[in-house]
Design an enzyme around this catalytic site. Structure first.
Site, PDB file in Angstrom:
ATOM      1  N   ASP A 222       8.246   5.157  -5.438  1.00 31.14           N
ATOM      2  CA  ASP A 222       7.111   5.041  -6.363  1.00 31.14           C
ATOM      3  C   ASP A 222       6.270   6.321  -6.401  1.00 31.14           C
ATOM      4  O   ASP A 222       5.840   6.761  -7.467  1.00 31.14           O
ATOM      5  CB  ASP A 222       6.222   3.848  -5.982  1.00 31.14           C
TER       6      ASP A 222
ATOM      7  N   LYS B  67       8.392  -6.320  -1.913  1.00 29.10           N
ATOM      8  CA  LYS B  67       8.473  -4.945  -1.399  1.00 29.10           C
ATOM      9  C   LYS B  67       8.162  -4.820   0.092  1.00 29.10           C
ATOM     10  O   LYS B  67       8.804  -4.038   0.789  1.00 29.10           O
ATOM     11  CB  LYS B  67       7.541  -4.029  -2.201  1.00 29.10           C
TER      12      LYS B  67
END
Ligand code: ATR
Length: 279
Positions: free
Chosen positions: A101, A65
Site C-alpha cells: 500500500d 489484512k
C-alpha cells in the site's frame, strides 16, 4: 495456468480482477485472477490450503489484512513494522506476506508528479487507520522531516508517534488547517469524501499554492477535497493511482512480469468507477 485471487468479506466490489486481467491479457500470460469471498471463520484454512487450491498467491483486503499477517512469514521489514498484509505469495514451500500500500501511494505520487522530492519536507496526513499506517511509513522512507497527523480519535495519532518515532507530530483533528502552512503535501487517508460519506471539511487557505493535495479515496475519482484543491490551483494526486500502483508487485511476484500502470489502464478502471469519466 498460474492462478491468483483477491480475498475479502465482502469482495464483490473489488476492482483488482479488472486490473490484473488487463495485465494478463496485455502480456499474453496464461493466468487467472479471481475474486474469492472468504469469511473470517474460513480465513485460516484458506491461507494454509492456498497452494493445494492451485494459487500462487492472493491479494488481501478488508477485513483480513491484520489477521493474515499472523498466518504468513513477513517478506520484508516494512511489512513486519506494519503488521498488516495485502499481498501473499508462495516461495520454496513457504507462504510469505507483504504490504504494497505504501509503495502504491508513493508510486502514484511520482507518476503524477515526476521529480517530486519529499526529502526534508513537512507533510500533513489526515487519518490514523490502516491505510494511514502504510502511507506514513512510506513517507518516512522518502525522507520527510515531519508528518503532522490529525485524526478524529487523537489517541490513534499518538500511537503512531510511539510506533514510528519523533518525526510524527500528532495534532488535534479540528486544528489540521493550522498545520498546512509550509507543508509540501496533504494526504487524506480517512474515508471522508467517499461516495455515501460526508465530505472532508477542511479550510485549505493556509496551504501553499504549489503544495500537493492527495486523496486515497477513489470513489468518486475526484473527491470534494481534490476539487477544492484544483479550484485553488494546487497539484493533486487522485486515489485511483494508489490502487493501481499497489497491484504492481503482486502481479510481478505471481506472474513473473513487472507490469506498467498505463494511461489505458487508468482509463479502464476510471470508467468502471464512473461511466461518465473522460480524461
Ligand atoms: P483504513 O484501513 O481505510 O485506513 P480504518 O483503519 O478503519 O480504515 O481507518 C479509517 C480512518 O478514517 C480513521 O482515521 C478514522 O478516524 P478514527 O480513527 O477516529 O475512527 C477516519 N474516519 C472515518 N470516518 C470518519 C469521520 N466521520 N470523521 C473523521 N474521521 C473519520
Amino acid at each position: 495456468m498460474i492462478k491468483a485471487c483477491v480475498i475479502g468479506w465482502p469482495i464483490s466490489h473489488s476492482r483488482s480482477p479488472l486490473i490484473h486481467g488487463y495485465w494478463l491479457k496485455k502480456h499474453g500470460i496464461d493466468g487467472s485472477y479471481t475474486r474469492q469471498p472468504v469469511e473470517p471463520a474460513a480465513l485460516n484454512a484458506f491461507i494454509s490450503d492456498l497452494e493445494d487450491a492451485g494459487y500462487s498467491g492472493c491479494n488481501v483486503t478488508l477485513p483480513h489484512k491484520e489477521k493474515v499477517f499472523q498466518l504468513i512469514v513477513p517478506a520484508d521489514e516494512t511489512t513486519a513494522r506494519l503488521g498488516a498484509v495485502n499481498t501473499v505469495f508462495r516461495r520454496a514451500g513457504k507462504t510469505y506476506g507483504t504490504n504494497t500500500d505504501g509503495e502504491g501511494f508513493v508510486g502514484s505520487l511520482h507518476q503524477s508528479l515526476p521529480g517530486i522530492d519529499l526529502n526534508n519536507a513537512r507533510v500533513v496526513v489526515l487519518g490514523a487507520g490502516g491505510a494511514a499506517l502504510a502511507v506514513v511509513s512510506a513517507l518516512l522512507d522518502q525522507g520527510v522531516a515531519e508528518v503532522a497527523i490529525a485524526n478524529r480519535t487523537e489517541e490513534k495519532a499518538r500511537e503512531l508517534r510511539t510506533r514510528f518515532g519523533q518525526r510524527i507530530k500528532p495534532v488535534a483533528w479540528n486544528a489540521a488547517a493550522d498545520h498546512l502552512a509550509e507543508s509540501r503535501l496533504l494526504v487524506n487517508t480517512t474515508s471522508l469524501g467517499m461516495k455515501g460519506q460526508a465530505p472532508l471539511d477542511l479550510d485549505l487557505s493556509r496551504l501553499d499554492i504549489d503544495a500537493v493535495v492527495a486523496d486515497i479515496v477513489y470513489t468518486p475519482l475526484q473527491t470534494p477535497l481534490l476539487a477544492q484543491a484544483v479550484e485553488r490551483g494546487n497539484p493533486i494526486v487522485e486515489g485511483l493511482g494508489m490502487l493501481l500502483h499497489q497491484a504492481v508487485r503482486g502481479f510481478s511476484l505471481w506472474f513473473g512480469v513487472t507490469p506498467e500502470v498505463t494511461g489505458e489502464l487508468y482509463d479502464l478502471i476510471a470508467r468502471d468507477i464512473d461511466p461518465d469519466y473522460r480524461r
